[in-house]
Design a protein around this motif. Structure first.
Motif, PDB file in Angstrom:
ATOM      1  N   ALA A 133     -15.513  19.492 -48.020  1.00  0.00           N
ATOM      2  CA  ALA A 133     -16.660  20.316 -47.636  1.00  0.00           C
ATOM      3  C   ALA A 133     -18.004  19.616 -47.814  1.00  0.00           C
ATOM      4  O   ALA A 133     -18.879  19.750 -46.952  1.00  0.00           O
ATOM      5  CB  ALA A 133     -16.635  21.638 -48.392  1.00  0.00           C
ATOM      6  N   ASP A 134     -18.191  18.896 -48.890  1.00  0.00           N
ATOM      7  CA  ASP A 134     -19.477  18.221 -49.077  1.00  0.00           C
ATOM      8  C   ASP A 134     -19.670  17.088 -48.076  1.00  0.00           C
ATOM      9  O   ASP A 134     -20.758  16.937 -47.514  1.00  0.00           O
ATOM     10  CB  ASP A 134     -19.624  17.703 -50.507  1.00  0.00           C
ATOM     11  N   ASP A 135     -18.625  16.304 -47.847  1.00  0.00           N
ATOM     12  CA  ASP A 135     -18.715  15.230 -46.844  1.00  0.00           C
ATOM     13  C   ASP A 135     -18.991  15.810 -45.465  1.00  0.00           C
ATOM     14  O   ASP A 135     -19.870  15.329 -44.740  1.00  0.00           O
ATOM     15  CB  ASP A 135     -17.420  14.411 -46.790  1.00  0.00           C
ATOM     16  N   LEU A 136     -18.234  16.831 -45.095  1.00  0.00           N
ATOM     17  CA  LEU A 136     -18.417  17.440 -43.777  1.00  0.00           C
ATOM     18  C   LEU A 136     -19.765  18.141 -43.687  1.00  0.00           C
ATOM     19  O   LEU A 136     -20.452  18.047 -42.660  1.00  0.00           O
ATOM     20  CB  LEU A 136     -17.280  18.417 -43.466  1.00  0.00           C
ATOM     21  N   GLY A 137     -20.160  18.828 -44.747  1.00  0.00           N
ATOM     22  CA  GLY A 137     -21.466  19.486 -44.737  1.00  0.00           C
ATOM     23  C   GLY A 137     -22.590  18.493 -44.515  1.00  0.00           C
ATOM     24  O   GLY A 137     -23.523  18.744 -43.746  1.00  0.00           O
ATOM     25  N   TRP A 138     -22.494  17.327 -45.166  1.00  0.00           N
ATOM     26  CA  TRP A 138     -23.500  16.282 -44.974  1.00  0.00           C
ATOM     27  C   TRP A 138     -23.492  15.790 -43.527  1.00  0.00           C
ATOM     28  O   TRP A 138     -24.535  15.634 -42.903  1.00  0.00           O
ATOM     29  CB  TRP A 138     -23.254  15.137 -45.949  1.00  0.00           C
ATOM     30  N   TRP A 139     -22.288  15.536 -42.977  1.00  0.00           N
ATOM     31  CA  TRP A 139     -22.188  15.069 -41.593  1.00  0.00           C
ATOM     32  C   TRP A 139     -22.800  16.105 -40.651  1.00  0.00           C
ATOM     33  O   TRP A 139     -23.533  15.753 -39.723  1.00  0.00           O
ATOM     34  CB  TRP A 139     -20.724  14.791 -41.232  1.00  0.00           C
ATOM     35  N   LEU A 140     -22.518  17.365 -40.890  1.00  0.00           N
ATOM     36  CA  LEU A 140     -23.065  18.425 -40.039  1.00  0.00           C
ATOM     37  C   LEU A 140     -24.581  18.500 -40.160  1.00  0.00           C
ATOM     38  O   LEU A 140     -25.283  18.671 -39.158  1.00  0.00           O
ATOM     39  CB  LEU A 140     -22.429  19.771 -40.392  1.00  0.00           C
ATOM     40  N   CYS A 141     -25.111  18.367 -41.365  1.00  0.00           N
ATOM     41  CA  CYS A 141     -26.561  18.404 -41.554  1.00  0.00           C
ATOM     42  C   CYS A 141     -27.253  17.244 -40.855  1.00  0.00           C
ATOM     43  O   CYS A 141     -28.381  17.388 -40.386  1.00  0.00           O
ATOM     44  CB  CYS A 141     -26.899  18.385 -43.036  1.00  0.00           C
ATOM     45  N   GLU A 142     -26.577  16.119 -40.780  1.00  0.00           N
ATOM     46  CA  GLU A 142     -27.142  14.973 -40.067  1.00  0.00           C
ATOM     47  C   GLU A 142     -27.221  15.215 -38.563  1.00  0.00           C
ATOM     48  O   GLU A 142     -27.841  14.432 -37.843  1.00  0.00           O
ATOM     49  CB  GLU A 142     -26.319  13.719 -40.350  1.00  0.00           C
ATOM     50  N   ARG A 143     -26.639  16.278 -38.079  1.00  0.00           N
ATOM     51  CA  ARG A 143     -26.727  16.618 -36.666  1.00  0.00           C
ATOM     52  C   ARG A 143     -28.094  17.213 -36.323  1.00  0.00           C
ATOM     53  O   ARG A 143     -28.446  17.333 -35.163  1.00  0.00           O
ATOM     54  CB  ARG A 143     -25.625  17.615 -36.254  1.00  0.00           C
ATOM     55  N   GLN A 144     -28.860  17.627 -37.339  1.00  0.00           N
ATOM     56  CA  GLN A 144     -30.187  18.169 -37.056  1.00  0.00           C
ATOM     57  C   GLN A 144     -31.153  17.017 -36.806  1.00  0.00           C
ATOM     58  O   GLN A 144     -31.278  16.104 -37.623  1.00  0.00           O
ATOM     59  CB  GLN A 144     -30.690  19.051 -38.189  1.00  0.00           C
ATOM     60  N   VAL A 145     -31.810  17.080 -35.666  1.00  0.00           N
ATOM     61  CA  VAL A 145     -32.704  16.001 -35.246  1.00  0.00           C
ATOM     62  C   VAL A 145     -34.157  16.460 -35.319  1.00  0.00           C
ATOM     63  O   VAL A 145     -34.445  17.642 -35.526  1.00  0.00           O
ATOM     64  CB  VAL A 145     -32.356  15.519 -33.812  1.00  0.00           C
ATOM     65  N   GLN A 146     -35.051  15.502 -35.126  1.00  0.00           N
ATOM     66  CA  GLN A 146     -36.468  15.823 -35.087  1.00  0.00           C
ATOM     67  C   GLN A 146     -36.693  16.881 -34.010  1.00  0.00           C
ATOM     68  O   GLN A 146     -36.149  16.788 -32.912  1.00  0.00           O
ATOM     69  CB  GLN A 146     -37.250  14.553 -34.764  1.00  0.00           C
ATOM     70  N   GLY A 147     -37.435  17.902 -34.317  1.00  0.00           N
ATOM     71  CA  GLY A 147     -37.627  19.009 -33.392  1.00  0.00           C
ATOM     72  C   GLY A 147     -36.761  20.206 -33.735  1.00  0.00           C
ATOM     73  O   GLY A 147     -36.891  21.265 -33.137  1.00  0.00           O
ATOM     74  N   GLY A 148     -35.843  20.038 -34.694  1.00  0.00           N
ATOM     75  CA  GLY A 148     -35.075  21.154 -35.220  1.00  0.00           C
ATOM     76  C   GLY A 148     -33.732  21.429 -34.593  1.00  0.00           C
ATOM     77  O   GLY A 148     -32.919  22.146 -35.165  1.00  0.00           O
ATOM     78  N   GLY A 149     -33.470  20.889 -33.390  1.00  0.00           N
ATOM     79  CA  GLY A 149     -32.196  21.135 -32.722  1.00  0.00           C
ATOM     80  C   GLY A 149     -31.051  20.368 -33.369  1.00  0.00           C
ATOM     81  O   GLY A 149     -31.255  19.524 -34.247  1.00  0.00           O
ATOM     82  N   LEU A 150     -29.860  20.687 -32.927  1.00  0.00           N
ATOM     83  CA  LEU A 150     -28.650  20.047 -33.431  1.00  0.00           C
ATOM     84  C   LEU A 150     -27.928  19.329 -32.301  1.00  0.00           C
ATOM     85  O   LEU A 150     -27.910  19.817 -31.163  1.00  0.00           O
ATOM     86  CB  LEU A 150     -27.709  21.097 -34.033  1.00  0.00           C
ATOM     87  N   ASN A 151     -27.329  18.199 -32.620  1.00  0.00           N
ATOM     88  CA  ASN A 151     -26.483  17.520 -31.646  1.00  0.00           C
ATOM     89  C   ASN A 151     -25.033  17.583 -32.121  1.00  0.00           C
ATOM     90  O   ASN A 151     -24.762  17.996 -33.243  1.00  0.00           O
ATOM     91  CB  ASN A 151     -26.950  16.085 -31.381  1.00  0.00           C
ATOM     92  N   GLY A 152     -24.123  17.170 -31.266  1.00  0.00           N
ATOM     93  CA  GLY A 152     -22.705  17.224 -31.613  1.00  0.00           C
ATOM     94  C   GLY A 152     -22.146  15.930 -32.144  1.00  0.00           C
ATOM     95  O   GLY A 152     -21.077  15.914 -32.753  1.00  0.00           O
TER      96      GLY A 152
END
Length: 136
Positions: free
Chosen positions: A52-71
């Protein structure tokens, strides 16, 4: 009858070094696949297999400048990943790890204020697919 143990084992076999999940074993981690895998494991009562912590970090890194998320890394943000990524973070209890206000602002900027609907990103044409994921 579904062999739940084998189904769980297959889903777990798609987990990658970064904690994410791909479509098949060895495939690149992807936000949509993460949602499907985490959801399947949650339904099966097998979330203990997720790092969960590894995946949570990976998911949080999906947030880019401007606030949106990528896949995936190095891709443009897309409103649909607001659903896939945020839902995954909620299932993991890690949804406080992203800037939800910035994400909401990104979604609102993708809204067509005249005709209604939500686009994949600000400035693009609204469609039903992204409207669904934007209001979710």
């Amino acid at each position: 009858r579904i062999n739940l143990d084998k189904a769980v084992a297959f889903v777990v076999s798609t987990m990658n070094f970064d904690g994410g999940f791909g479509c098949v074993p060895g495939a690149e981690s992807h936000g949509g696949q993460v949602f499907c895998c985490v959801g399947a494991l949650a339904i099966a009562g097998a979330l203990h297999h997720v790092r969960a912590d590894d995946l949570g970090w990976w998911l949080c890194e999906r947030q880019v400048q401007g606030g949106g998320l990528n896949g995936r890394p190095e891709k443009l943000p897309d409103v649909c990943y607001s659903w896939w990524v945020l839902s995954s973070l909620v299932m993991l209890g890690r949804d406080a790890w992203i800037d939800r206000d910035a994400l909401a602002a990104f979604i609102l900027h993708a809204q067509d204020t005249d005709a209604g609907g939500i686009a994949d990103r600000p400035g693009d044409e609204a469609d039903v697919f992204h409207t669904f994921f934007g209001v979710g």
